[in-house]
Design an enzyme around this catalytic site. Structure first.
Site, mmCIF file in Angstrom:
data_model
loop_
_atom_site.group_PDB
_atom_site.id
_atom_site.type_symbol
_atom_site.label_atom_id
_atom_site.label_comp_id
_atom_site.label_asym_id
_atom_site.label_seq_id
_atom_site.Cartn_x
_atom_site.Cartn_y
_atom_site.Cartn_z
ATOM 1 N N SER A 528 1.550 2.491 1.044
ATOM 2 C CA SER A 528 2.427 1.450 1.563
ATOM 3 C C SER A 528 2.028 1.154 3.010
ATOM 4 C CB SER A 528 3.883 1.887 1.431
ATOM 5 O OG SER A 528 4.750 0.804 1.553
ATOM 6 N N HIS A 641 5.966 0.331 -7.165
ATOM 7 C CA HIS A 641 5.708 0.928 -5.854
ATOM 8 C C HIS A 641 6.056 2.418 -5.827
ATOM 9 C CE1 HIS A 641 4.564 0.125 -1.718
ATOM 10 N NE2 HIS A 641 5.635 0.735 -1.258
#
Length: 667
Positions: A528, A641
């Protein structure tokens, strides 16, 4: 480290047991908790356990391969409600605490979750996804065939989008269903829908007299353009909704005091956008006067710790004591989380702090005692009773077999002073079977967020790299939580600036301080924001032999429009939107520096990642490949994610193996 224990492998993640959600029984003599494990590499299963404080024998209350969670006792302790996926979707089930089979309470079409009892034990309140025209009195969970039919029908028509918030990483593409609050009469099973508007309501609490529901929601006309949410008091009898909060902000985890006269909650006013430290507020239910108890504090409230094995939710506060004079909560400070208490007179005390991760707690109102859930770098999770002298008594012995067989390495804490006099905290893990005089390669790990925190918790990936023979360095560069407001805000408007220098100075510090680190064999990885920083690093230095970028950001120009948070995150973190100054966003995009990349780069990305969409990884891969750089792209099917934390178990193992493979090949 005990020499007889074997080293960790990626497959060992299948053997971990993760505890969460401790709950005292109403008499305070026992507690329950959730244990989550992996079922045959394919999925997770969660079971409910009961344990008396007088012995260490945990008794399973559920046995199937489903997810059984969120157990809550009736006030008299004779019954408990919980949610279970045994029928297909999460539904509510009722069980007698003295034994017997569980009885299914709900068959809602899209499931029912998060049950809470009223204090008189007559009603259960819960959340359910509903469409505007749904009749809650005629709800039946769909069969697999019906679900497949609807799925097939959707594929025959285009998706019409007319909202800004039309997708999210957790849910995928949004539809017309909204979360509503339902009340069930436990005697006859009748249900009443308490909320109606076309918005999502987050249940917070029910008043002690059972007449008022505390709800978080955004009922503004411009809700699609906003990230704020308010607290509301809903009078059940009149259906009148009174707004409790007055400032633009985000408020959550709210609860009534024992006498119902006050409400405590966490929240903030976005003063520093996503980097704003959370505050502790008290509301008077009559005057609606708001008081901030944390005005002079300069640390994050709640649990901001990052890990990759935390499955399930747990209470982090604010939680009232038995007479409403004191509030308990978890605080995040310097790589650890602690249990604090604050009296309404503003007397503040740290009840427990031992440089580890308090991931949750439960409070016994009868005997005024607390059970803490704690994780350490060498122990995934266990529960402990906090004694009167503030010492701990261990109640569970989770993962005993794993810990007896496998070596987990304890990290060393580092403090690094940067060239501009900022102190950065970090940790270093020595490799498995470390031998003095031998040189070892080192891997730098960079966390996501960026407003999150590495620290003293169990982290499987870090332990796995140490087991593979690497020194592992991980730090909290400026922008991380666990420190003061200035520090947490310090990376905004400066991505690739001070934060980049922080992690690089940490590498230099470790290499100079530890003679066993081979400075010519360094690797770097992160996910990320950590993926962004990995991309940035390889475009600005060649000191690393290999890099693995995970669910990363490579191009802020396209991120603005493709991410589920891009339209506000870009402004929050960089101070501008796409059309304000595209050239500035390009200047801080790692993709711009692709021609300068000489480090072999592995790109890992989930196909269904809507937070950092896969096109971010794809742009970087195509550009580097076109430039004939050493690069490889691994795309994980159906992964979002959260791949590294709660993704499909087999994909999590694949991901770990690819990381180890790449570093073994190039470092």
């Amino acid at each position: 480290m005990s020499k007889h224990r074997r080293k960790l492998t990626s497959e060992d993640i299948l053997n971990l047991e993760v505890f969460s959600d401790p709950q005292f029984t109403p008499d305070g003599q026992a507690f329950t908790y959730v244990s989550t494990t992996i079922n045959d590499k394919k999925d997770y299963q969660s079971q409910l356990f009961y344990q008396s404080l007088n012995d260490n024998n945990a008794i399973p209350w559920t046995f199937d391969n489903d997810k059984n969670t969120h157990l809550r006792f009736s006030p008299d302790g004779k019954r408990a409600v919980f949610q279970s996926t045994r029928s297909g979707l999460p539904q509510l089930w009722l069980i007698n605490t003295d034994g017997g089979e569980a009885q299914q309470l709900t068959t809602f079409k899209h499931g029912a979750t998060n049950p809470t009892w009223t204090k008189d034990g007559q009603f259960i309140l819960f959340s359910a996804l509903l469409e505007n025209d749904d009749d809650i009195h005629n709800q039946q969970e769909m069969t697999k065939e019906e679900k497949q039919k609807i799925k097939s029908a959707k594929q025959e028509h285009p998706l019409v989008v007319n909202r800004l918030k039309y997708k999210s990483d957790a849910k995928g593409f949004h539809d017309n269903k909204k979360t509503q609050i339902i009340r069930m009469n436990i005697q006859d099973g009748s249900v009443t829908q308490l909320t109606q508007a076309d918005t999502d309501y987050a249940f917070q609490d029910i008043s002690p007299d059972g007449k008022t529901v505390l709800i978080a929601a955004n009922l503004n006309d411009e809700a699609d353009q906003e990230l704020s949410n308010d607290l509301y008091l809903l009078d059940i009898a009149t259906q009148k909704m009174n707004k409790l909060t007055t400032k633009n902000g985000s408020y959550q985890q709210a609860s009534f005091s024992p006498d119902g006269s006050k409400i405590a909650c966490f929240g903030h006013d976005f003063a520093y956008k996503g980097a704003t430290l959370t505050e502790l507020y008290i509301f008077d239910c009559q005057s609606l006067e708001q008081t901030c108890l944390s005005t002079n504090w300069n640390f994050q409230l709640g649990d901001a710790m990052i890990g990759d094995t935390r499955l399930g939710t747990s209470e982090t506060g604010p939680t009232w004591n038995q007479d409403g004079s004191t509030i308990f909560f978890i605080a995040t400070r310097e790589g650890a989380t602690e249990l604090h208490q604050i009296e309404l007179t503003a007397n503040h005390q740290v009840l427990y702090s031992d440089d580890n991760h308090v991931f949750g707690f439960t409070y016994d109102v009868v005997n005024d005692q607390l059970i803490l859930g704690i994780s350490t770098p060498t122990d995934p999770c266990n529960f402990y009773l906090l004694n009167e002298d503030l010492s701990l008594s261990q109640l569970t012995n989770g993962n005993k077999t794993v810990k007896d067989q496998i070596a987990f390495e304890k990290p060393e804490t580092l403090w690094i002073k940067t060239e501009d006099n900022v102190e950065i905290q970090g940790w270093l893990i020595r490799p498995y079977h470390f031998t003095e005089g031998k040189k070892y390669p080192m891997i730098l790990e960079i966390h996501g967020g960026p407003h999150a925190m590495y620290g003293q918790t169990f982290f499987f990936e870090l332990q796995l790299l140490a087991a593979q023979g690497y020194v592992v360095l991980y730090t909290n560069p400026r922008g991380s939580h666990g420190y003061d407001q200035h520090f947490v805000d310090a990376c905004r408007m400066d991505y690739g600036g001070g934060d980049y220098h922080d992690v690089m100075q940490a590498v230099n510090h470790a290499v100079q301080m530890y003679s066993f680190i081979d400075k010519d064999r360094l690797g770097v990885t992160g996910g990320s924001y950590g993926g962004f920083m990995t991309n940035w690093i390889v475009g600005h230095t060649n000191c690393f032999k290999a890099a693995v970028t995970q669910r990363s950001i490579s191009n802020w120009l396209s991120f603005y429009g493709v991410s589920d948070i891009g339209y506000f995150f870009t402004e929050w973190e960089h101070g501008l939107n796409l059309l304000d100054d595209p050239s500035k966003l390009w200047e801080i995009s790692p993709l711009k520096y692709a021609a300068d990349v000489e480090t072999p780069l592995l790109i890992l990305h989930g196909e269904n990642d809507y937070r950092c969409p896969i096109e971010q990884g794809e742009q970087l891969f195509i550009t580097l490949k076109h430039l004939k750089k050493e690069v490889e792209f691994v795309r994980f099917p159906e992964a979002n994610h959260e791949l590294s934390r709660s993704g499909k178990p087999n994909m999590r193992i694949e991901r770990l193996n690819h990381i180890c493979r790449w570093f073994e090949k190039y470092v």
